[in-house]
Design a protein around this motif. Sequence first.
Motif, PDB file in Angstrom:
ATOM      1  N   ASN A 126       0.820  -1.215   0.000  1.00  0.00           N
ATOM      2  CA  ASN A 126       0.000   0.000   0.000  1.00  0.00           C
ATOM      3  C   ASN A 126       0.854   1.264   0.000  1.00  0.00           C
ATOM      4  OD1 ASN A 126       0.887  -0.594   2.576  1.00  0.00           O
ATOM      5  ND2 ASN A 126      -0.953   0.159   3.603  1.00  0.00           N
ATOM      6  N   VAL A 127       2.034   1.170  -0.614  1.00  0.00           N
ATOM      7  CA  VAL A 127       2.930   2.316  -0.757  1.00  0.00           C
ATOM      8  C   VAL A 127       3.317   2.469  -2.225  1.00  0.00           C
ATOM      9  CG1 VAL A 127       5.229   3.237  -0.248  1.00  0.00           C
ATOM     10  CG2 VAL A 127       3.861   2.209   1.582  1.00  0.00           C
ATOM     11  N   ILE A 128       3.242   3.696  -2.727  1.00  0.00           N
ATOM     12  CA  ILE A 128       3.741   4.013  -4.065  1.00  0.00           C
ATOM     13  C   ILE A 128       4.771   5.129  -3.929  1.00  0.00           C
ATOM     14  CG2 ILE A 128       3.214   5.017  -6.323  1.00  0.00           C
ATOM     15  CD1 ILE A 128       0.574   3.681  -6.313  1.00  0.00           C
ATOM     16  N   VAL A 129       5.934   4.921  -4.535  1.00  0.00           N
ATOM     17  CA  VAL A 129       6.979   5.938  -4.557  1.00  0.00           C
ATOM     18  C   VAL A 129       7.289   6.285  -6.007  1.00  0.00           C
ATOM     19  CG1 VAL A 129       9.342   6.535  -3.904  1.00  0.00           C
ATOM     20  CG2 VAL A 129       7.997   5.029  -2.423  1.00  0.00           C
ATOM     21  N   THR A 130       7.223   7.549  -6.341  1.00  0.00           N
ATOM     22  CA  THR A 130       7.720   8.015  -7.634  1.00  0.00           C
ATOM     23  C   THR A 130       8.934   8.903  -7.378  1.00  0.00           C
ATOM     24  OG1 THR A 130       6.093   9.834  -7.618  1.00  0.00           O
ATOM     25  CG2 THR A 130       5.513   7.845  -8.829  1.00  0.00           C
ATOM     26  N   GLY A 131       9.811   9.011  -8.356  1.00  0.00           N
ATOM     27  CA  GLY A 131      11.125   9.606  -8.147  1.00  0.00           C
ATOM     28  C   GLY A 131      11.213  11.099  -8.378  1.00  0.00           C
ATOM     29  N   HIS A 132      10.415  11.876  -7.642  1.00  0.00           N
ATOM     30  CA  HIS A 132      10.417  13.340  -7.733  1.00  0.00           C
ATOM     31  C   HIS A 132      10.065  13.797  -9.155  1.00  0.00           C
ATOM     32  CE1 HIS A 132      11.976  16.852  -5.200  1.00  0.00           C
ATOM     33  NE2 HIS A 132      11.260  17.368  -6.174  1.00  0.00           N
ATOM     34  N   GLN A 133       8.962  13.291  -9.648  1.00  0.00           N
ATOM     35  CA  GLN A 133       8.536  13.608 -11.010  1.00  0.00           C
ATOM     36  C   GLN A 133       7.252  14.426 -11.049  1.00  0.00           C
ATOM     37  OE1 GLN A 133       7.596   9.308 -12.125  1.00  0.00           O
ATOM     38  NE2 GLN A 133       5.860  10.332 -13.101  1.00  0.00           N
ATOM     39  N   ALA A 134       6.753  14.856  -9.896  1.00  0.00           N
ATOM     40  CA  ALA A 134       5.460  15.551  -9.878  1.00  0.00           C
ATOM     41  C   ALA A 134       5.464  16.796 -10.758  1.00  0.00           C
ATOM     42  CB  ALA A 134       5.073  15.915  -8.448  1.00  0.00           C
ATOM     43  N   TYR A 135       6.602  17.464 -10.852  1.00  0.00           N
ATOM     44  CA  TYR A 135       6.694  18.698 -11.638  1.00  0.00           C
ATOM     45  C   TYR A 135       6.851  18.423 -13.134  1.00  0.00           C
ATOM     46  CZ  TYR A 135      11.621  17.911 -12.621  1.00  0.00           C
ATOM     47  OH  TYR A 135      12.798  17.378 -13.105  1.00  0.00           O
ATOM     48  N   LEU A 136       7.051  17.172 -13.516  1.00  0.00           N
ATOM     49  CA  LEU A 136       7.572  16.834 -14.837  1.00  0.00           C
ATOM     50  C   LEU A 136       6.499  16.829 -15.921  1.00  0.00           C
ATOM     51  CD1 LEU A 136      10.465  16.129 -15.790  1.00  0.00           C
ATOM     52  CD2 LEU A 136       9.769  13.732 -15.764  1.00  0.00           C
ATOM     53  N   THR A 137       6.101  18.035 -16.335  1.00  0.00           N
ATOM     54  CA  THR A 137       5.226  18.181 -17.498  1.00  0.00           C
ATOM     55  C   THR A 137       5.897  19.149 -18.466  1.00  0.00           C
ATOM     56  OG1 THR A 137       3.972  20.056 -16.595  1.00  0.00           O
ATOM     57  CG2 THR A 137       3.158  17.841 -16.082  1.00  0.00           C
ATOM     58  N   ARG A 138       5.474  19.122 -19.697  1.00  0.00           N
ATOM     59  CA  ARG A 138       6.050  20.021 -20.702  1.00  0.00           C
ATOM     60  C   ARG A 138       5.864  21.479 -20.298  1.00  0.00           C
ATOM     61  NH1 ARG A 138       3.546  16.098 -23.995  1.00  0.00           N
ATOM     62  NH2 ARG A 138       1.693  17.416 -24.216  1.00  0.00           N
ATOM     63  N   GLU A 139       4.657  21.780 -19.788  1.00  0.00           N
ATOM     64  CA  GLU A 139       4.365  23.151 -19.406  1.00  0.00           C
ATOM     65  C   GLU A 139       5.261  23.621 -18.262  1.00  0.00           C
ATOM     66  OE1 GLU A 139       0.795  21.310 -21.302  1.00  0.00           O
ATOM     67  OE2 GLU A 139       2.218  20.696 -19.758  1.00  0.00           O
ATOM     68  N   ALA A 140       5.426  22.762 -17.263  1.00  0.00           N
ATOM     69  CA  ALA A 140       6.240  23.141 -16.111  1.00  0.00           C
ATOM     70  C   ALA A 140       7.706  23.293 -16.495  1.00  0.00           C
ATOM     71  CB  ALA A 140       6.088  22.094 -15.005  1.00  0.00           C
ATOM     72  N   LEU A 141       8.237  22.365 -17.275  1.00  0.00           N
ATOM     73  CA  LEU A 141       9.636  22.441 -17.683  1.00  0.00           C
ATOM     74  C   LEU A 141       9.905  23.704 -18.493  1.00  0.00           C
ATOM     75  CD1 LEU A 141      10.377  18.729 -18.638  1.00  0.00           C
ATOM     76  CD2 LEU A 141      11.542  20.042 -16.861  1.00  0.00           C
ATOM     77  N   THR A 142       8.977  24.052 -19.360  1.00  0.00           N
ATOM     78  CA  THR A 142       9.145  25.267 -20.159  1.00  0.00           C
ATOM     79  C   THR A 142       9.224  26.499 -19.270  1.00  0.00           C
ATOM     80  OG1 THR A 142       7.990  24.312 -22.065  1.00  0.00           O
ATOM     81  CG2 THR A 142       8.096  26.716 -21.940  1.00  0.00           C
ATOM     82  N   THR A 143       8.310  26.604 -18.332  1.00  0.00           N
ATOM     83  CA  THR A 143       8.291  27.773 -17.439  1.00  0.00           C
ATOM     84  C   THR A 143       9.509  27.806 -16.538  1.00  0.00           C
ATOM     85  OG1 THR A 143       5.874  27.757 -17.447  1.00  0.00           O
ATOM     86  CG2 THR A 143       6.941  28.991 -15.695  1.00  0.00           C
ATOM     87  N   ILE A 144       9.897  26.657 -15.993  1.00  0.00           N
ATOM     88  CA  ILE A 144      11.072  26.592 -15.119  1.00  0.00           C
ATOM     89  C   ILE A 144      12.312  27.097 -15.850  1.00  0.00           C
ATOM     90  CG2 ILE A 144      12.694  24.980 -14.016  1.00  0.00           C
ATOM     91  CD1 ILE A 144      10.212  23.294 -13.243  1.00  0.00           C
ATOM     92  N   CYS A 145      12.521  26.603 -17.053  1.00  0.00           N
ATOM     93  CA  CYS A 145      13.727  26.952 -17.796  1.00  0.00           C
ATOM     94  C   CYS A 145      13.710  28.407 -18.263  1.00  0.00           C
ATOM     95  CB  CYS A 145      13.910  25.995 -18.971  1.00  0.00           C
ATOM     96  SG  CYS A 145      14.212  24.281 -18.448  1.00  0.00           S
ATOM     97  N   GLU A 146      12.555  28.866 -18.717  1.00  0.00           N
ATOM     98  CA  GLU A 146      12.467  30.256 -19.149  1.00  0.00           C
ATOM     99  C   GLU A 146      12.680  31.213 -17.977  1.00  0.00           C
ATOM    100  OE1 GLU A 146       8.688  30.621 -21.029  1.00  0.00           O
ATOM    101  OE2 GLU A 146       9.379  29.774 -22.948  1.00  0.00           O
ATOM    102  N   THR A 147      12.086  30.906 -16.839  1.00  0.00           N
ATOM    103  CA  THR A 147      12.247  31.758 -15.658  1.00  0.00           C
ATOM    104  C   THR A 147      13.698  31.783 -15.199  1.00  0.00           C
ATOM    105  OG1 THR A 147       9.978  31.276 -14.934  1.00  0.00           O
ATOM    106  CG2 THR A 147      11.494  32.141 -13.279  1.00  0.00           C
TER     107      THR A 147
END
Length: 331
Positions: free
Chosen positions: A289-310
């Motif tokens: 009853n545990v799920i671990v993902t590797g710090h990918q919550a932010y990982l969308t095209r939209e978020a990456l674009t804004t992060i890099c541009e900022t």
Amino acid sequence: MEVAIFSSTPYERQYLDEANKATNHKLRYFDESLDMDNVDLAAGFGAVCVFVNDKANADVLEALHKGGTRLIALRCTGFNNVDLKAAAQLGLKVVRVVDYSPNSVAEHAVALLLAINRKVHRAYNRTRDSNFSLDGLIGFDLYGKTVAVVGTGKIGCVFAQIMIGFGCDVIGFDPYPSPQFEALGGRYATPGEIGGRADIIALFCPLTPATHHIINSETLRRAKPGALLINTSRGALIDTEAAIEALKSGQLGGLGIDVYEQEADLFFRDLSSEIITDDIFQRLVSFPNVIVTGHQAYLTREALTTICETTMQSIMAFEKNEKLENEVKAA
């Protein structure tokens, strides 16, 4: 400006290169995470760009300063890995990405919640083995359940809005109440209400001395038996060993996390052919009853674009001696 970019990945570089077309910095990518062992790689670079698990403590910052660095650019929101007081003493400026895509993190939190509740991960593994038994896959309706949102900033508000859409009763906790959260239909919890009523607890707060291990043996003891816990913020918000004990006893009904207290030694790399010696992590992922993902919550095209541009724009503002809109200063 010459910029040393640490903890870079192939998928991230394409977004940084695209964002840099408007600023024309000289980017040098390093796979390594920044720490004292490889800080010499940054010698001669006016700006150093770091991510969540890079170490920018006082010793590292002093070495960077001696090497000519004058700007630390975080391509993330959190800044708990930077010694801001040491940076100020050295005259180093620190900038971050204040706002990129609250939707990306909030939606991933919902994905973790749905997967844990409806046992999607277990069902997926079963059907791949041609096992179509439904034993052990019972979940519960989200409709009518009480969801506690700890941290009602932009991400917390997006998550709250989604949960309200499911028909949940959403209660919040935040030392700085948000009118937006209340306008959405959320309300702030009364003392003890989260522990007594919440079927789901979701964390969306920064890691500070006040929030370190905000989920601990005592708060878990007071939680509603069988409650689900979701964390997409910072790993050290949860005392992992306390969570393990609560999972073992059944007090905690499930855990979905995208962050882990000791993730710096694990996340953002392929360790599939290695033996992971972190016993706490191994115990954690052994629970069904545990799920671990590797710090990918932010990982969308939209978020990456804004992060890099900022990030590129902040470096350009520093180079032109303009006001740093996203500067972080010591309290």
